[in-house]
Design a protein around this motif. Structure first.
Motif, PDB file in Angstrom:
ATOM      1  N   TYR A  33      51.450  69.676  80.308  1.00 39.46           N
ATOM      2  CA  TYR A  33      52.757  70.324  80.251  1.00 39.46           C
ATOM      3  C   TYR A  33      53.710  69.383  79.540  1.00 39.46           C
ATOM      4  N   TYR A  34      54.249  69.840  78.391  1.00 41.96           N
ATOM      5  CA  TYR A  34      55.125  69.016  77.560  1.00 41.96           C
ATOM      6  C   TYR A  34      56.571  69.284  77.955  1.00 41.96           C
ATOM      7  N   LEU A  35      57.213  68.280  78.505  1.00 44.66           N
ATOM      8  CA  LEU A  35      58.582  68.395  79.014  1.00 44.66           C
ATOM      9  C   LEU A  35      59.485  67.577  78.100  1.00 44.66           C
ATOM     10  N   MET A  36      60.356  68.262  77.360  1.00 42.77           N
ATOM     11  CA  MET A  36      61.097  67.592  76.293  1.00 42.77           C
ATOM     12  C   MET A  36      62.596  67.560  76.552  1.00 42.77           C
ATOM     13  N   ASP A  37      63.199  66.415  76.226  1.00 35.39           N
ATOM     14  CA  ASP A  37      64.643  66.237  76.277  1.00 35.39           C
ATOM     15  C   ASP A  37      65.253  66.902  75.039  1.00 35.39           C
ATOM     16  N   LEU A  38      66.142  67.899  75.229  1.00 34.78           N
ATOM     17  CA  LEU A  38      66.763  68.609  74.104  1.00 34.78           C
ATOM     18  C   LEU A  38      68.214  68.189  73.900  1.00 34.78           C
ATOM     19  N   SER A  39      68.573  66.988  74.386  1.00 40.38           N
ATOM     20  CA  SER A  39      69.905  66.483  74.048  1.00 40.38           C
ATOM     21  C   SER A  39      69.961  66.212  72.546  1.00 40.38           C
ATOM     22  N   TYR A  40      71.166  66.109  71.980  1.00 42.16           N
ATOM     23  CA  TYR A  40      71.338  66.126  70.526  1.00 42.16           C
ATOM     24  C   TYR A  40      70.592  64.989  69.819  1.00 42.16           C
ATOM     25  N   SER A  41      70.431  63.855  70.477  1.00 37.97           N
ATOM     26  CA  SER A  41      69.776  62.716  69.837  1.00 37.97           C
ATOM     27  C   SER A  41      68.286  62.953  69.600  1.00 37.97           C
ATOM     28  N   MET A  42      67.708  64.012  70.182  1.00 39.67           N
ATOM     29  CA  MET A  42      66.283  64.315  70.023  1.00 39.67           C
ATOM     30  C   MET A  42      66.046  65.395  68.960  1.00 39.67           C
ATOM     31  N   GLU A  43      67.011  65.605  68.080  1.00 39.27           N
ATOM     32  CA  GLU A  43      66.899  66.677  67.094  1.00 39.27           C
ATOM     33  C   GLU A  43      65.673  66.510  66.195  1.00 39.27           C
ATOM     34  N   ASP A  44      65.475  65.321  65.623  1.00 44.08           N
ATOM     35  CA  ASP A  44      64.325  65.101  64.740  1.00 44.08           C
ATOM     36  C   ASP A  44      63.007  65.238  65.496  1.00 44.08           C
ATOM     37  N   ASP A  45      62.989  64.807  66.747  1.00 43.72           N
ATOM     38  CA  ASP A  45      61.766  64.894  67.542  1.00 43.72           C
ATOM     39  C   ASP A  45      61.378  66.337  67.775  1.00 43.72           C
ATOM     40  N   CYS A  79      72.537  75.437  67.838  1.00 35.72           N
ATOM     41  CA  CYS A  79      72.808  74.648  69.050  1.00 35.72           C
ATOM     42  C   CYS A  79      72.936  75.607  70.227  1.00 35.72           C
ATOM     43  N   GLN A  80      72.214  75.327  71.273  1.00 34.14           N
ATOM     44  CA  GLN A  80      72.290  76.187  72.454  1.00 34.14           C
ATOM     45  C   GLN A  80      73.156  75.551  73.536  1.00 34.14           C
ATOM     46  N   SER A 118      59.083  76.696  68.473  1.00 29.17           N
ATOM     47  CA  SER A 118      59.892  76.861  67.257  1.00 29.17           C
ATOM     48  C   SER A 118      61.201  77.596  67.540  1.00 29.17           C
ATOM     49  N   LEU A 119      61.244  78.354  68.635  1.00 30.00           N
ATOM     50  CA  LEU A 119      62.455  79.085  68.992  1.00 30.00           C
ATOM     51  C   LEU A 119      63.481  78.208  69.713  1.00 30.00           C
ATOM     52  N   GLN A 120      63.058  77.007  70.107  1.00 30.46           N
ATOM     53  CA  GLN A 120      63.944  76.141  70.875  1.00 30.46           C
ATOM     54  C   GLN A 120      65.001  75.500  69.976  1.00 30.46           C
ATOM     55  N   LYS A 121      66.210  75.344  70.523  1.00 31.20           N
ATOM     56  CA  LYS A 121      67.313  74.741  69.790  1.00 31.20           C
ATOM     57  C   LYS A 121      67.818  73.517  70.549  1.00 31.20           C
ATOM     58  N   ILE A 122      68.364  72.617  69.791  1.00 34.22           N
ATOM     59  CA  ILE A 122      68.895  71.400  70.383  1.00 34.22           C
ATOM     60  C   ILE A 122      70.150  71.734  71.183  1.00 34.22           C
ATOM     61  N   SER A 123      70.524  70.877  72.123  1.00 27.45           N
ATOM     62  CA  SER A 123      71.722  71.057  72.930  1.00 27.45           C
ATOM     63  C   SER A 123      72.420  69.711  73.062  1.00 27.45           C
ATOM     64  N   GLY A 124      73.233  69.505  74.063  1.00 25.63           N
ATOM     65  CA  GLY A 124      73.923  68.231  74.195  1.00 25.63           C
ATOM     66  C   GLY A 124      74.610  68.068  75.531  1.00 25.63           C
ATOM     67  N   ASN A 125      75.047  66.826  75.801  1.00 25.20           N
ATOM     68  CA  ASN A 125      75.774  66.492  77.029  1.00 25.20           C
ATOM     69  C   ASN A 125      76.659  65.291  76.768  1.00 25.20           C
ATOM     70  N   LEU A 126      77.338  64.772  77.800  1.00 20.55           N
ATOM     71  CA  LEU A 126      78.294  63.681  77.610  1.00 20.55           C
ATOM     72  C   LEU A 126      77.668  62.298  77.754  1.00 20.55           C
ATOM     73  N   ASP A 127      77.139  61.996  78.966  1.00 18.67           N
ATOM     74  CA  ASP A 127      76.667  60.635  79.227  1.00 18.67           C
ATOM     75  C   ASP A 127      75.254  60.420  78.703  1.00 18.67           C
ATOM     76  N   THR A 128      74.825  59.155  78.675  1.00 21.51           N
ATOM     77  CA  THR A 128      73.517  58.808  78.104  1.00 21.51           C
ATOM     78  C   THR A 128      72.359  59.216  79.006  1.00 21.51           C
ATOM     79  N   PRO A 129      72.354  58.892  80.311  1.00 29.12           N
ATOM     80  CA  PRO A 129      71.225  59.320  81.147  1.00 29.12           C
ATOM     81  C   PRO A 129      71.111  60.840  81.201  1.00 29.12           C
ATOM     82  N   GLU A 130      69.877  61.328  81.304  1.00 36.68           N
ATOM     83  CA  GLU A 130      69.639  62.765  81.311  1.00 36.68           C
ATOM     84  C   GLU A 130      69.088  63.210  82.672  1.00 36.68           C
ATOM     85  N   GLY A 131      68.870  64.511  82.789  1.00 32.39           N
ATOM     86  CA  GLY A 131      68.371  65.073  84.051  1.00 32.39           C
ATOM     87  C   GLY A 131      66.861  65.186  84.088  1.00 32.39           C
ATOM     88  N   GLY A 132      66.161  64.161  83.625  1.00 31.46           N
ATOM     89  CA  GLY A 132      64.696  64.197  83.559  1.00 31.46           C
ATOM     90  C   GLY A 132      64.028  64.344  84.909  1.00 31.46           C
TER      91      GLY A 132
END
Length: 772
Positions: free
Chosen positions: A134-146, A202-203, A226-240
C-alpha cells in the motif's frame, strides 16, 4: 549447525543440572496435595498413609522429591505432576498448494506454576508468498515532482514484486494534514486552493484519503494515481501518523489479505504525534479505529488527536504490517529513530524526484522478509514467554526470537519457553509467530494445580478411624469429625488441652484470626477475601511491603508478609531489577567487600559506599602485618616456619628500590623494614613490595657513655653542693642582719633593783692575818 545444536544441548543439560541442584520447595498454606503443588515446581507430595508420625502436620508430606525419598517415602507414592504439551494441529511445512510456513499451528500446554516448559516451533520461508503493498504518499506542495514520477511507476513496482513472489498487489492512499490552524491556513481562499497562485492543479487540503484498494491491476493503479493533485498546508510536519493509523485499521477497505503486508510512506517532512493536536484545541486522544467516510476521507481528522508512536507500533504489529519509510535525506535521521521503535520497519532515502523508489521498495522488502522476528500477542496475566533460536546469536533467552538473513526455503527452529507464575482459572490462549506474516501458532495454557490421586475412595477407611476417606494419603473426615485421622469429635468435654494447641506462645487463640476446632485452627477470611493460614493463622498474603502503591512492587508475590520476587527482581518490595552494573569493580562486585543489592553496594566491615573502596575506621595494615613482611621478605621472624600458611593473604615481591615507602616496621632484631601495601579486592588481601635492605641502629660507645656518665654525675653533685651552700649563706646573712637591727633598737636603764638588799652581817676570820 550441528555444533551449535550440540553446544545448546550441553548448555541446557548443564543449566538443568544446576536447577536441579538448587531445587527447593517453599511451602506456605499447605494442608493438601493441591496446596503443595501450587507452592512451586520443586514441591512434591507423599501419598503414603504412614509417612507422617502422630502429631506431625500434614505439611510434612510436602517437600522436594529428593527430600521425600530421604525421609523414606516410596517413589511410587510421590505425586509431582510434570509440565507437558500436546500438539493439536501439526500441518507439515509446505510451499505448494496451501502454503504452510509455520509448524505446529496449535498446541496445548499444561504448566506447573513457576516451572518453565520449552517446546519447538519451526519456520520456513516459502517461495511465492503473496505480497500486498500500500503506497501512502504525502501530497503537500513540496512533493509535486514526486507525484509526477509515482504516476508512472505502478507497472514497474508490480513487475518487480511479481518477479520475486509471483503474486503481488498494490494500492494507494494520500495525506496532507489536519485542516485546522496552526497546521493549515483556514482562510476561505486557502481552504479551496492552498498551493501558490502559479499552480493550476491543486486540491483542497485534507487529512487522509484512501484512493485505491489493493489490486493486481497496474493500469488501474496508474489511472487512479494520475487523477491525484497536489495540495498544501502551513507547517512543515505532516499528518503521516494519522494516515498510517487509518491504513492499518481499515483492513477491509484497504483490502489487506493473507500475505506479506508492506506499507510505503513517501514524504519529505517529519510528522505530528500525540499531543500536537492540543495546538488546534483537539483534546480527545486517538481511538485506533477506522474512520473513513463514504468518500474514503478520514472523518475524525479534526476531532481526534494524532496517534502516539506507541499506538502506531502496536497497531502495525497487530496487523502484521511492515512499514517502509521512503523519505528524503534531510529527514532520514528522524525516521531512522522512528524505525527503532517499530519492529520490522525500514528506512530508505528517496532521490529528489522519487525516481529511485522502486529499487528502494525492492531492497527494503528483501531485507524485511529475510529478517525473521518471532513475537507473541497480548499474554494472559501471570504468563511469560521467551524465545531462543538455532541462529547465530539467538541462543540467549529474549522476549523476541530473531534470525537474520534467512533465505527462501531455509528452515529455522525457535525454542519457545512458557511459564505460569501462579495458578490460572480455566484455559488461556495467546498467539506467537513471525512479525510480518499472518501465520500464527495458537498456544493454549492450563495450569496443573489439582492432584489426581487414584486412591480416593468413597466410604470410610480404617486409617481414618472409619470416620473419613483417604484422599492423596490424608483423611477427609466426615461431618463433626476432626484430626489427622478423624480421631476427634466436635463437642468433646475435655477441650482445655485442645484449645491450648491453638495458642502460639500462650497468646491469643488462633491469633484472633480463626476458630479452634478440636485443637486445629480453622482460619477466617481476610478483608481481601483470601484466607489466613499457618498453624495458628499467623500468615496472610495481603500485608507485604509496597512499592509505587503496589504489593511487592507488582514484581513478586506476597507470602506470609514477605515478598517472593519474580525472576529478575530483588529487594524487600521487589522494587529493584537484579542489575549489577553500578556495583561492578573490574572482575568483582563491590571490590569483594559487600553485597550488591538493588544495584547498590551494601558494604561490610566498615567499608563505605559507593563501591566499598575505602574503610575510614579500619586499622592501618602496616603494623598488623609486620611479622608476615619479615618472613616473606627475609625468611625470619615468628612466622618463619609456617610463613606460606600464616601469610597467604599477602602477595609479596622484594625489590631493590622503592619510590615511596608507605610503611616502616621493626623486625625482631630491631631493624627497620621498608615496604608498600596495595589493597586487593576482598578483605585483608594486599600486594606487597618489600625493600631488600633494612636499616639497623649502630652499637653503643661504652667508654664515652661511662666517662660521660661519671663527669655528668660529678658536675651535678658539685652544682647541688653550691646551690645548698648558697641557700645556707643567704639564710644566715638574713638572720645576722635581723639581729643587728634588733641590737640597734635596744635601750638599757640605769636604776637599782628594789628587790636587791646589801649584806648586814660581817664575819671576820680570826685566823686571817692579812698575809697572802
Amino acid at each position: 549447525m550441528h555444533q551449535i545444536v550440540t553446544v545448546r544441548i550441553f548448555l541446557l543439560l548443564l543449566y538443568g543440572g544446576f536447577v536441579c541442584s538448587k531445587e527447593e520447595c517453599i511451602k506456605t498454606a499447605v494442608t493438601s496435595c493441591d496446596d503443595c503443588i501450587k507452592s512451586g515446581p520443586g514441591c512434591a507430595w507423599c501419598t503414603d498413609l504412614n509417612f507422617i508420625k502422630p502429631g506431625e502436620l500434614e505439611a510434612v508430606r510436602c517437600d522436594t522429591k529428593e527430600e521425600l525419598i530421604k525421609k523414606h517415602c516410596p517413589e511410587v507414592n510421590i505425586m509431582s505432576p510434570p509440565s507437558k504439551k500436546r500438539v493439536i494441529t501439526d500441518n507439515q511445512l509446505s510451499a505448494k498448494g496451501t502454503i504452510v510456513q509455520l509448524q505446529p499451528q496449535e498446541i496445548n500446554v499444561e504448566l506447573r506454576p513457576g516451572e518453565a516448559h520449552t517446546f519447538q516451533m519451526k519456520f520456513k520461508r516459502a517461495e511465492g508468498y503473496p505480497v500486498d503493498l500500500y503506497y501512502l504518499m504525502d501530497l503537500s506542495y513540496s512533493m509535486e515532482d514526486d507525484l509526477k514520477n509515482v504516476k508512472n511507476l505502478g507497472i514497474e513496482i508490480l513487475n518487480k514484486l511479481n518477479g520475486i513472489t509471483g503474486n503481488a498487489r498494490i494500492g494507494f492512499g494520500s495525506f496532507v494534514d489536519k485542516t485546522l490552524l496552526p497546521f493549515t491556513d483556514t482562510s476561505p481562499e486557502k481552504l479551496k486552493k492552498p498551493c501558490p497562485p502559479k499552480e493550476q492543479e491543486c486540491q483542497p487540503p485534507f487529512g487522509y484519503r484512501h484512493v485505491l484498494k489493493l489490486t493486481n491491476n497496474a493500469v488501474q493503479f496508474e489511472d487512479m494515481v494520475s487523477l491525484q493533485k497536489i495540495s498544501g498546508n502551513l507547517d512543515t510536519p505532516e499528518g503521516g501518523l494519522d494516515a498510517i493509523m487509518q491504513a492499518a485499521t481499515c483492513v477491509d477497505k484497504i483490502g489487506w489479505g493473507n500475505s506479506t503486508r508492506l506499507l510505503v510512506l513517501a514524504t519529505d517532512a517529519g510528522f505530528h504525534m500525540a499531543g500536537d493536536g492540543k495546538l488546534a484545541g483537539i483534546l480527545e486522544p486517538n481511538q485506533e479505529s477506522c474512520q473513513l467516510d463514504a468518500s474514503n476521507l478520514y472523518a475524525s481528522s479534526s476531532t481526534w488527536d494524532y496517534p502516539s508512536v506507541g499506538q502506531i507500533a502496536r497497531k502495525l504489529e497487530e496487523q502484521n504490517i511492515q512499514p517502509i519509510f521512503a523519505v528524503t535525506e534531510d529527514v532520514a535521521d528522524v525516521y531512522r529513530e522512528l524505525s527503532k521503535l517499530i519492529p520490522k520497519s525500514d528506512v530508505g532515502v528517496l532521490s529528489k524526484d522519487s525516481g529511485n523508489v522502486v529499487n528502494l521498495i525492492v531492497s527494503a522488502y528483501n531485507k524485511l522478509s529475510s529478517n525473521i522476528i518471532v513475537n507473541h500477542d497480548v499474554l494472559p496475566e501471570d504468563i511469560s514467554v521467551t524465545f531462543t533460536s538455532n541462529c547465530v546469536g539467538g541462543d540467549k533467552p529474549s522476549d523476541k526470537g530473531t534470525c537474520n538473513n534467512v533465505n527462501i526455503g531455509q528452515e529455522v527452529i525457535f525454542d519457545v519457553t512458557v511459564k505460569a507464575a501462579t495458578c490460572i482459572k480455566g484455559q488461556k490462549s495467546f498467539n506467537i509467530g513471525p512479525l510480518g506474516f499472518n501465520e500464527k501458532m495458537k498456544v493454549n495454557v492450563n495450569t496443573l494445580c489439582d492432584c489426581k490421586c487414584d486412591e480416593a475412595v468413597t466410604g470410610s477407611h480404617v486409617h481414618c478411624n472409619n470416620h473419613g476417606k483417604v484422599v492423596c494419603g490424608i483423611c477427609s473426615c466426615e461431618t463433626n469429625f476432626l484430626g489427622q485421622r478423624c480421631e476427634c469429635s466436635l463437642g468433646q468435654k475435655d477441650e482445655t488441652s485442645l484449645k491450648a494447641q491453638c495458642r502460639k506462645d500462650n497468646g491469643t487463640e488462633c491469633e484472633g484470626r480463626g476458630d479452634c476446632e478440636c485443637g486445629v485452627c480453622k482460619c477466617h477470611l481476610t478483608e481481601g477475601g483470601n484466607s489466613y493460614y499457618g498453624t495458628h493463622c499467623e500468615c496472610d498474603d495481603e500485608h507485604c511491603e509496597k512499592y509505587q502503591n503496589m504489593l511487592c512492587g507488582g514484581n513478586g508475590q506476597c507470602r506470609c508478609g514477605t515478598c517472593r520476587c519474580s525472576d529478575g527482581f530483588e529487594g524487600t518490595a521487589c522494587q529493584c531489577k537484579t542489575m549489577t552494573d553500578s556495583c561492578e569493580t573490574g572482575e568483582t562486585l563491590c571490590h569483594g567487600r559487600g553485597k550488591c543489592r538493588c544495584n547498590q553496594c551494601d558494604c561490610e566491615r566498615g567499608y563505605k559506599p559507593p563501591k566499598c573502596e575505602f574503610c575510614p575506621t579500619c586499622i592501618p595494615p602496616c603494623q598488623k602485618h609486620g611479622s608476615c613482611i619479615e618472613c616473606l621478605g627475609f625468611g625470619t621472624g615468628p612466622f618463619e616456619k609456617n610463613c606460606s600458611k600464616s601469610c597467604s593473604h599477602l602477595i609479596a615481591q622484594t625489590v631493590d628500590k622503592l619510590i615511596k615507602s608507605d610503611c616502616q616496621v621493626k623486625n625482631h632484631m630491631g631493624c627497620r623494614m621498608f615496604f608498600t601495601m596495595t589493597e586487593q579486592d576482598g578483605f585483608d588481601k594486599y600486594y606487597v613490595k618489600i625493600l631488600k635492605d633494612v636499616e639497623c641502629p649502630e652499637g653503643p660507645n661504652v667508654a664515652a657513655i661511662v666517662g660521660g656518665s661519671l663527669a655528668g654525675v660529678a658536675l651535678i653533685g658539685l652544682l647541688l653542693l653550691m646551690i645548698i651552700k648558697g641557700i645556707f649563706y643567704v639564710k644566715d646573712l638574713k638572720e645576722w642582719r635581723k639581729f643587728e637591727k634588733e641590737m640597734q633598737r635596744s635601750k638599757w636603764a640605769n636604776s637599782d633593783n628594789p628587790l636587791f638588799k646589801k649584806a648586814t652581817t660581817t664575819v671576820a676570820n680570826p685566823a686571817f692575818t692579812g698575809d697572802s
